[in-house]
Scaffold this motif. Structure first.
Motif, short mmCIF file in Angstrom:
data_model
loop_
_atom_site.label_atom_id
_atom_site.label_comp_id
_atom_site.label_asym_id
_atom_site.label_seq_id
_atom_site.Cartn_x
_atom_site.Cartn_y
_atom_site.Cartn_z
N UNK A 159 0.86 -1.18 0.00
CA UNK A 159 0.00 0.00 0.00
C UNK A 159 0.90 1.23 0.00
N UNK A 160 0.76 2.04 -1.05
CA UNK A 160 1.61 3.22 -1.19
C UNK A 160 0.85 4.26 -2.01
N UNK A 161 1.41 5.43 -2.11
CA UNK A 161 0.81 6.50 -2.90
C UNK A 161 1.63 6.71 -4.16
N UNK A 162 0.97 7.12 -5.23
CA UNK A 162 1.56 7.14 -6.56
C UNK A 162 2.88 7.93 -6.61
N UNK A 163 2.94 9.04 -5.89
CA UNK A 163 4.14 9.87 -5.96
C UNK A 163 5.36 9.16 -5.39
N UNK A 164 5.15 8.12 -4.59
CA UNK A 164 6.27 7.42 -3.96
C UNK A 164 6.76 6.21 -4.75
N UNK A 165 6.10 5.87 -5.86
CA UNK A 165 6.50 4.69 -6.62
C UNK A 165 7.94 4.76 -7.11
N UNK A 166 8.44 5.88 -7.66
CA UNK A 166 9.84 5.89 -8.11
C UNK A 166 10.82 5.52 -7.01
N UNK A 167 10.60 6.02 -5.81
CA UNK A 167 11.49 5.74 -4.69
C UNK A 167 11.42 4.26 -4.26
N UNK A 168 10.24 3.66 -4.39
CA UNK A 168 10.02 2.30 -3.89
C UNK A 168 10.19 1.22 -4.96
N UNK A 169 10.37 1.63 -6.20
CA UNK A 169 10.39 0.71 -7.34
C UNK A 169 11.36 -0.45 -7.13
N UNK A 170 12.60 -0.15 -6.80
CA UNK A 170 13.62 -1.20 -6.71
C UNK A 170 13.28 -2.19 -5.60
N UNK A 171 12.76 -1.71 -4.49
CA UNK A 171 12.39 -2.62 -3.41
C UNK A 171 11.23 -3.51 -3.83
N UNK A 172 10.20 -2.92 -4.40
CA UNK A 172 9.03 -3.70 -4.80
C UNK A 172 9.40 -4.77 -5.82
N UNK A 173 10.22 -4.42 -6.80
CA UNK A 173 10.52 -5.36 -7.87
C UNK A 173 11.51 -6.43 -7.43
N UNK A 174 12.10 -6.30 -6.26
CA UNK A 174 12.98 -7.33 -5.72
C UNK A 174 12.25 -8.32 -4.82
N UNK A 175 11.00 -8.08 -4.51
CA UNK A 175 10.25 -8.98 -3.63
C UNK A 175 10.11 -10.34 -4.29
N UNK A 176 10.33 -11.44 -3.54
CA UNK A 176 10.48 -12.76 -4.15
C UNK A 176 9.19 -13.56 -4.29
N UNK A 177 8.07 -12.90 -4.47
CA UNK A 177 6.80 -13.61 -4.57
C UNK A 177 5.82 -12.74 -5.35
N UNK A 178 4.58 -13.16 -5.46
CA UNK A 178 3.54 -12.33 -6.05
C UNK A 178 3.35 -11.07 -5.19
N UNK A 179 3.19 -9.94 -5.85
CA UNK A 179 3.00 -8.66 -5.18
C UNK A 179 1.66 -8.09 -5.63
N UNK A 180 0.80 -7.74 -4.68
CA UNK A 180 -0.52 -7.19 -4.99
C UNK A 180 -0.57 -5.74 -4.52
N UNK A 181 -0.84 -4.84 -5.44
CA UNK A 181 -0.89 -3.40 -5.13
C UNK A 181 -2.30 -3.03 -4.69
#
Length: 303
Positions: A157-179
């Protein structure tokens, strides 16, 4: 124990209308909560808000009224990592609910297995700063690695303006990710604009990322259905949700978000939220994928 709800907190809508749209058989409300009741399941000492009580009995009554067969109950931040209200609801659902929990690094394998047995199938990481305190990312990554071994997914759960900062962390998660809630786009901007294009790129480039196309009542800037007519609920959110559904039909979920925490402008009629669905999933096939096929594949893999 008595709890006084946060000033300005709106109670959930007690008389929801019967939806005009009939959901397909076996439909799943894939995002909802239980709050307390506080006298039985006390709210966390470090919570950012105190809600009104919203019990499992009230949730299940709403499920039946709206025509759904099942629920996905997401741990509320006001309960912190105390999942007892969630697991109690799952235990009393007759197998018709699954859960998304909040856990900390020190949880034991035995405790994770107990959550799995009662029906938990995911953990939630919240990055909305007004709702939670910062948790170190190495701790979250460790948790994600452990739950991935159980076949669980991670809800973010995040806000759209924060996606660039969180991108690398989210895309490294080792399972299915649900936004949650499409990453909370600013719907006053263009659906073809750079901010939402980044979210679409996020899902396009990473096939393990899903999205809930939920919470138009949170995202709309044009106001509730009363301002537009019940036939066209939350029109400014429709293009965003429809684009996700049509682009990623096998990676979308929908939920009511009952009992709608932290809303202060208006409390939605859950019947009208259901009537939002055919505006964003315009064919019977898309509706079945959104409401039945996808949540069953993610949460009831063993059936």
């Amino acid at each position: 124990m008595q709890f006084e709800k946060t000033p300005g907190w709106l109670d959930w809508y007690a008389g929801p209308s019967k939806p005009r749209f009939k959901v397909p058989a076996g439909a799943v409300d894939a995002h909802c909560h239980v709050f307390g009741p506080g006298a039985e399941f006390p709210y966390a000492a470090g919570r950012k808000y105190t809600p009104c009580d919203a019990s499992k009995q009230q949730l299940f009554a709403l499920r039946d009224h709206l025509g759904f067969a099942r629920n996905i109950i997401v741990q509320a931040t006001c309960h912190g990592a105390d999942n007892r209200a969630l697991t109690d609801a799952l235990a009393h659902s007759g197998g018709r609910a699954r859960g998304v929990a909040t856990v900390k690094r020190d949880i034991s394998d035995a405790e994770l297995n107990a959550l799995h047995e009662v029906g938990v199938r995911g953990v939630r990481f919240n990055f909305v700063k007004r709702l939670v305190d910062f948790t170190p990312r190495d701790e979250l990554m460790e948790i994600a690695g452990r739950v991935a071994k159980l076949g669980w997914h991670v809800v973010i759960y995040f806000e759209a303006v924060d996606l660039p900062e969180l991108w690398d962390f989210f895309t490294a998660l080792p399972t299915v990710v649900v936004v949650d809630h499409m990453g909370r786009p600013d719907v006053s901007k263009s659906v073809d604009g750079p901010e939402f294009e980044l979210f679409m790129k996020f899902m396009t480039q990473h096939s393990n990322i899903w999205s809930k196309v939920s919470c138009p009542e949170r995202l709309s800037v044009s106001g509730p259905p009363a301002l537009h007519g019940e036939q066209n609920p939350y029109p400014d959110v429709i293009p965003f949700a429809r684009r996700i559904v049509e682009t990623f039909p096998d990676r979308v979920l929908w939920g009511t978000d009952w009992p709608h925490p932290n809303l202060k402008d208006h409390m939605p009629d859950d019947g009208l939220l259901v009537d939002f669905i055919p505006h964003i999933a315009v064919s019977a096939e898309l509706q079945h994928r959104l409401l039945v096929d996808n949540p069953m594949r993610l949460y009831w893999q063993e059936t």
